[in-house]
Design a protein around this motif. Structure first.
Motif, PDB file in Angstrom:
ATOM      1  N   LYS A 233      16.618  15.189   9.285  1.00  0.00           N
ATOM      2  CA  LYS A 233      16.396  13.979   8.434  1.00  0.00           C
ATOM      3  C   LYS A 233      15.003  13.247   8.503  1.00  0.00           C
ATOM      4  N   THR A 234      14.696  13.129   9.913  1.00  0.00           N
ATOM      5  CA  THR A 234      13.519  12.487  10.149  1.00  0.00           C
ATOM      6  C   THR A 234      12.205  13.011   9.110  1.00  0.00           C
ATOM      7  N   SER A 235      11.984  14.308   9.248  1.00  0.00           N
ATOM      8  CA  SER A 235      10.834  14.799   8.256  1.00  0.00           C
ATOM      9  C   SER A 235      11.383  15.149   6.932  1.00  0.00           C
ATOM     10  N   LYS A 236      12.400  15.968   6.638  1.00  0.00           N
ATOM     11  CA  LYS A 236      12.837  16.456   5.622  1.00  0.00           C
ATOM     12  C   LYS A 236      11.654  17.415   4.776  1.00  0.00           C
ATOM     13  N   SER A 237      10.886  17.919   5.731  1.00  0.00           N
ATOM     14  CA  SER A 237       9.957  18.744   5.417  1.00  0.00           C
ATOM     15  C   SER A 237       9.611  20.096   6.054  1.00  0.00           C
ATOM     16  N   MET A 238       9.763  21.088   5.106  1.00  0.00           N
ATOM     17  CA  MET A 238       9.647  22.593   5.649  1.00  0.00           C
ATOM     18  C   MET A 238       8.746  22.764   6.530  1.00  0.00           C
TER      19      MET A 238
ATOM     20  N   ALA B 252      12.669   5.929   8.082  1.00  0.00           N
ATOM     21  CA  ALA B 252      12.652   4.995   7.144  1.00  0.00           C
ATOM     22  C   ALA B 252      11.150   4.962   6.511  1.00  0.00           C
ATOM     23  N   THR B 253      10.038   5.093   7.175  1.00  0.00           N
ATOM     24  CA  THR B 253       8.992   5.032   6.537  1.00  0.00           C
ATOM     25  C   THR B 253       8.614   6.421   5.610  1.00  0.00           C
TER      26      THR B 253
ATOM     27  N   PRO C 227     -13.751  -5.729   7.606  1.00  0.00           N
ATOM     28  CA  PRO C 227     -14.168  -5.980   6.115  1.00  0.00           C
ATOM     29  C   PRO C 227     -13.592  -5.294   5.105  1.00  0.00           C
ATOM     30  N   ILE C 228     -13.529  -5.626   3.690  1.00  0.00           N
ATOM     31  CA  ILE C 228     -13.011  -4.910   2.594  1.00  0.00           C
ATOM     32  C   ILE C 228     -13.328  -3.452   2.601  1.00  0.00           C
ATOM     33  N   GLY C 229     -12.359  -2.838   2.276  1.00  0.00           N
ATOM     34  CA  GLY C 229     -12.489  -1.331   2.345  1.00  0.00           C
ATOM     35  C   GLY C 229     -12.097  -0.700   3.582  1.00  0.00           C
ATOM     36  N   THR C 230     -12.061  -1.223   4.466  1.00  0.00           N
ATOM     37  CA  THR C 230     -11.649  -0.878   5.912  1.00  0.00           C
ATOM     38  C   THR C 230     -10.495   0.102   5.854  1.00  0.00           C
ATOM     39  N   LEU C 231     -10.560   1.225   6.183  1.00  0.00           N
ATOM     40  CA  LEU C 231      -9.074   1.974   6.337  1.00  0.00           C
ATOM     41  C   LEU C 231      -8.413   1.866   7.706  1.00  0.00           C
ATOM     42  N   LEU C 232      -7.284   1.757   7.681  1.00  0.00           N
ATOM     43  CA  LEU C 232      -6.376   1.374   9.045  1.00  0.00           C
ATOM     44  C   LEU C 232      -5.230   2.474   8.944  1.00  0.00           C
ATOM     45  N   ARG C 233      -4.970   2.726  10.038  1.00  0.00           N
ATOM     46  CA  ARG C 233      -3.570   3.525  10.017  1.00  0.00           C
ATOM     47  C   ARG C 233      -2.267   2.426  10.983  1.00  0.00           C
ATOM     48  N   ILE C 234      -1.414   2.491  10.295  1.00  0.00           N
ATOM     49  CA  ILE C 234      -0.223   1.674  10.669  1.00  0.00           C
ATOM     50  C   ILE C 234       0.868   2.396  11.079  1.00  0.00           C
ATOM     51  N   LEU C 235       1.322   2.138  12.454  1.00  0.00           N
ATOM     52  CA  LEU C 235       2.334   2.687  13.088  1.00  0.00           C
ATOM     53  C   LEU C 235       3.839   2.248  12.687  1.00  0.00           C
ATOM     54  N   PRO C 236       4.665   2.791  12.427  1.00  0.00           N
ATOM     55  CA  PRO C 236       5.833   2.384  11.814  1.00  0.00           C
ATOM     56  C   PRO C 236       6.774   2.156  12.962  1.00  0.00           C
ATOM     57  N   ASN C 237       7.892   1.113  12.476  1.00  0.00           N
ATOM     58  CA  ASN C 237       8.996   0.922  13.150  1.00  0.00           C
ATOM     59  C   ASN C 237      10.055   2.096  13.337  1.00  0.00           C
TER      60      ASN C 237
ATOM     61  N   ASP D 125      -3.027  -2.939   1.504  1.00  0.00           N
ATOM     62  CA  ASP D 125      -2.043  -2.437   0.380  1.00  0.00           C
ATOM     63  C   ASP D 125      -1.079  -1.535   0.971  1.00  0.00           C
ATOM     64  N   ALA D 126      -0.387  -2.024   2.016  1.00  0.00           N
ATOM     65  CA  ALA D 126       0.751  -1.159   2.307  1.00  0.00           C
ATOM     66  C   ALA D 126       1.784  -2.428   2.778  1.00  0.00           C
ATOM     67  N   GLY D 127       2.576  -2.828   1.948  1.00  0.00           N
ATOM     68  CA  GLY D 127       3.738  -3.783   1.765  1.00  0.00           C
ATOM     69  C   GLY D 127       4.957  -3.267   2.483  1.00  0.00           C
ATOM     70  N   TRP D 128       5.925  -3.627   2.083  1.00  0.00           N
ATOM     71  CA  TRP D 128       7.542  -3.015   2.612  1.00  0.00           C
ATOM     72  C   TRP D 128       7.567  -1.820   1.931  1.00  0.00           C
ATOM     73  N   MET D 129       7.206  -1.409   0.635  1.00  0.00           N
ATOM     74  CA  MET D 129       7.167  -0.249  -0.116  1.00  0.00           C
ATOM     75  C   MET D 129       6.754   0.929   0.565  1.00  0.00           C
ATOM     76  N   ALA D 130       5.624   0.478   1.292  1.00  0.00           N
ATOM     77  CA  ALA D 130       4.671   1.797   2.171  1.00  0.00           C
ATOM     78  C   ALA D 130       5.391   1.809   3.496  1.00  0.00           C
ATOM     79  N   MET D 131       5.776   0.835   4.070  1.00  0.00           N
ATOM     80  CA  MET D 131       6.275   0.736   5.460  1.00  0.00           C
ATOM     81  C   MET D 131       7.722   1.087   5.568  1.00  0.00           C
ATOM     82  N   SER D 132       8.642   0.370   4.570  1.00  0.00           N
ATOM     83  CA  SER D 132       9.976   0.363   4.564  1.00  0.00           C
ATOM     84  C   SER D 132      10.513  -1.212   5.251  1.00  0.00           C
TER      85      SER D 132
END
Length: 377
Positions: free
Chosen positions: A42-47, A351-352, A337-347, A275-282
């Motif tokens: 259920k974590t990945s649901k990916s073959m 769910a994410t 600065p504007i345009g910086t790409l980041l990676r956000i680790l989830p709780n 541009d990652a709110g709760w719809m992106a992170m859960s």
């Protein structure tokens, strides 16, 4: 093949190298303990993820929905445990899977459900393999090991002609613990309670071939698993911040992150807007009650290096508020600065992941390829 920096954001990114290390770590531990391992997919649901788990030595899979069972069976996986209590209205779907050749086992924790399974199976000439869920920690569902209801459920199944496949438990309260000693104690509580339930069934004359336990923290903490036949764990494949707080991993072992772009600032507040709110992170705030609250996620650079103290402290539907924990960063616009790409680790990785129809699987050379993901019920 695209590179990470080419992706539209937000995107769910799997670090393949970290994922593979996590898979190998868990499988090695199960091999050392001498038990079969049945990962909860259920974590990945990916073959592609499940293929890697099976290739490492997993024996069958655990699912949380019958849709998952149907999907993975269509992909060639036949040994499947549906680890959610069975309801009468889902029995036709379970029957159809079995009639197609799926070795599907189902679960119950009450006599009403057991009788419904028995009545349905008997009327259709089907003998279902049923596990009885045991509550070893008061966390969720199940029958306590010493409750009279255990034998009542077993009797309802056996009298109705069904096979009692075994007992199953999940010590979900392990997520609330954060020391090795506490996790080891919970692992033993989980093991001992489930084994005791199995012994009660056998003493009463019922078969009980499977003794199934598991959560990611207890699987990794267990000193021994005498009397257990298989272990289930799921989130270990990616890990997450809840697991880091529970002591099951470090943040540099987290294999799932959300790629996000800095789209604005509130300099007077020390905020960067992504541009990652709760719809992106859960909306999962699972770390809120733990020793460290990560807000909606921990910020990392594009290469996955943690930015200490920089958290997604707030979230709207499509906007995330990134700020420095405990103090205002007056230079955040220059730093990010504007345009910086980041990676956000989830709780919570499960769910994410559920927010996305596909992952972007990241190889060591920073190239990515899409891995599809199952949605819905």
């Amino acid at each position: 093949m695209a590179h990470l920096s080419d992706l539209d954001t937000p995107a769910a990114v799997i670090d393949i190298r970290r994922m593979q290390r996590n898979i190998e770590r868990m499988q090695r531990r199960m091999d050392e303990l001498g038990v079969a391992f049945r990962p909860h997919v259920k974590t990945s649901k990916s073959m592609p993820v499940v293929r890697a788990q099976l290739a490492a030595g997993a024996k069958g899979i655990t699912v949380s929905t019958l849709k998952e069972a149907e999907f993975f069976f269509s992909e060639g996986v036949s040994d499947i445990l549906y680890a959610v209590g069975m309801t009468a209205r889902k029995l036709p779907q379970a029957l159809a899977l079995r009639r197609r050749g799926c070795d599907l086992r189902i679960l119950t924790d009450n006599a009403d459900s057991a009788r419904a399974i028995a009545d349905f199976g008997r009327e259709r000439g089907e003998v279902f393999d049923v596990l009885i869920e045991i509550d070893t920690d008061g966390h969720r569902s199940g029958i306590k090991p010493d409750e009279p209801a255990l034998l009542e459920v077993a009797t309802a199944l056996a009298d109705g002609g069904m096979r009692i496949a075994g007992v199953l438990t999940h010590a979900g309260s392990s997520y609330d613990l954060d020391t090795p000693a506490a996790q080891q104690a919970m692992a033993e509580q989980e093991r001992a309670g489930c084994v005791h339930a199995a012994e009660r069934l056998r003493a009463a004359g019922f078969s009980c071939p499977i003794v199934s336990v598991g959560s990611t923290p207890t699987a990794l903490a267990a000193r021994h698993l005498e009397g257990v036949t298989e272990v289930r764990a799921g989130v270990y494949v990616f890990f997450d911040l809840v697991m880091a707080n529970a002591g099951a991993c470090s943040t540099d072992e987290l294999a799932l992150s959300v790629l996000a772009t800095v789209i604005g600032h509130q300099v007077e507040k020390g905020w960067a807007i992504v541009d990652a709110g709760w719809m992106a992170m859960s909306r999962d705030r699972g770390t809120q009650k733990q020793k460290k609250d990560y807000g909606y996620g921990q910020a990392c650079t594009l290469d996955g290096t943690v930015l200490p103290g920089y958290l997604l402290t707030g979230a709207n539907q499509e906007h995330g508020i990134l700020s420095r924990e405990g103090e205002r960063d007056p230079n955040i616009a220059e730093r990010l600065p504007i345009g910086t790409l980041l990676r956000i680790l989830p709780n919570h990785a499960c769910a994410t992941g559920a927010q996305y129809p596909a992952y972007q699987a990241l190889s060591e050379n920073a190239q990515v390829e899409p891995w599809s993901r199952l949605h819905g019920w």
